[in-house]
Every structure is written in C-alpha cells, then in structure tokens.
Design a protein around this motif. Sequence first.
Motif, PDB file in Angstrom:
ATOM      1  N   ASN A 144       0.851  -1.181   0.000  1.00  0.00           N
ATOM      2  CA  ASN A 144       0.000   0.000   0.000  1.00  0.00           C
ATOM      3  C   ASN A 144       0.890   1.235   0.000  1.00  0.00           C
ATOM      4  O   ASN A 144       1.837   1.316   0.778  1.00  0.00           O
ATOM      5  N   GLU A 145       0.585   2.170  -0.865  1.00  0.00           N
ATOM      6  CA  GLU A 145       1.346   3.414  -0.935  1.00  0.00           C
ATOM      7  C   GLU A 145       0.667   4.449  -0.046  1.00  0.00           C
ATOM      8  O   GLU A 145      -0.426   4.910  -0.350  1.00  0.00           O
ATOM      9  N   ILE A 146       1.306   4.804   1.030  1.00  0.00           N
ATOM     10  CA  ILE A 146       0.720   5.698   2.013  1.00  0.00           C
ATOM     11  C   ILE A 146       0.931   7.157   1.627  1.00  0.00           C
ATOM     12  O   ILE A 146       0.004   7.955   1.639  1.00  0.00           O
ATOM     13  N   LYS A 147       2.155   7.518   1.289  1.00  0.00           N
ATOM     14  CA  LYS A 147       2.461   8.903   0.920  1.00  0.00           C
ATOM     15  C   LYS A 147       3.511   8.867  -0.181  1.00  0.00           C
ATOM     16  O   LYS A 147       4.603   8.336   0.019  1.00  0.00           O
TER      17      LYS A 147
END
Length: 159
Positions: A149-152
């Motif tokens: 998952n790409e958070i930022k």
Amino acid sequence: MTDDSPANELNPLDRRLLRALQRDSRITNAELAREVGLSPAACWTHTKRLFERGVIRGVRALVAPEAVGRGTLVLVGVVLDRSTPESFAAFEAAVRGMEQVLECVLVAGEVDYFLRIRVRDLAAFNRLHSERIIALPGVRQVRTFFVMNEIKTDGPLPI
C-alpha cells in the motif's frame, strides 16, 4: 543551484513561489502572481530565474500508475560484487536505460542501491528480474520488496 548550496539562498519570495508551484504547477502566472503578491511580469521573471538557477528542475504531470498499466510498485535493494568507482558507474549507466526504474539511489548500509520500479504485475516483475535486474553489471545480490500500500508518495519538499 548546486546540491551543497545552502537553503538560505532562497529569499521569502522564492519560498512562497516554490510552495505555490509544488501545490499546483498548472497555476497560471497571473494566479501565481496574485498569490505571492507580485505583478504578472515580475512573477514571470522571478519564476524564470528559479528555473535558470536550477532551483526548479522541471514541471511534469503526475500520472496515475494504474491508468497506464503500471500498478505494481516494487522496491529492490541491490548489492554489487565490488565497491569501486568503475563498478558503480557501470551499474548506474545500465540502470539509466531501464524505463521501469523510476528511481535509483546509492545508499549506505546493507545494500548499495535501492531501485523504485513500476511494472504491470508480479509476472512482469518476474520477467524483468530474471532477464534484466540480475544481469545488471556487478550485481551480486538482489532483495525485493513488493509494496502492499502506498501511504504517501510524491510529497512536496518542505520549504
């Protein structure tokens, strides 16, 4: 501007311009001028100077990876068999030619380089790994991390 230039070379106006452009690089010059308190002509001149000094390196669109079939993000740590300027140069030259590699950084620690790679899916990465990555000059070991998952991502620089 060189990498070792002190950040204090930027005056408050430079900083306001950079913050505004990082928020929205599509802003018109007139809107930018209004936001930072300049005339459009002065704003254009000042912004152009930031480009000329290399403070602003470029402007480009941020494309949704899924929209172009590159939804899988993989981080790859690479250990080279030798730590010599020649082996680093050969590896770096080869990586520059790989369109799937978005970023390549030389690091200190357990690996020599980290690569940020975008591919269609796991099968595409498997092909890239077996055909190109392990065949890069000087590669001794590869450590692969699939991003769940790409958070930022693509955050603006604090100015």
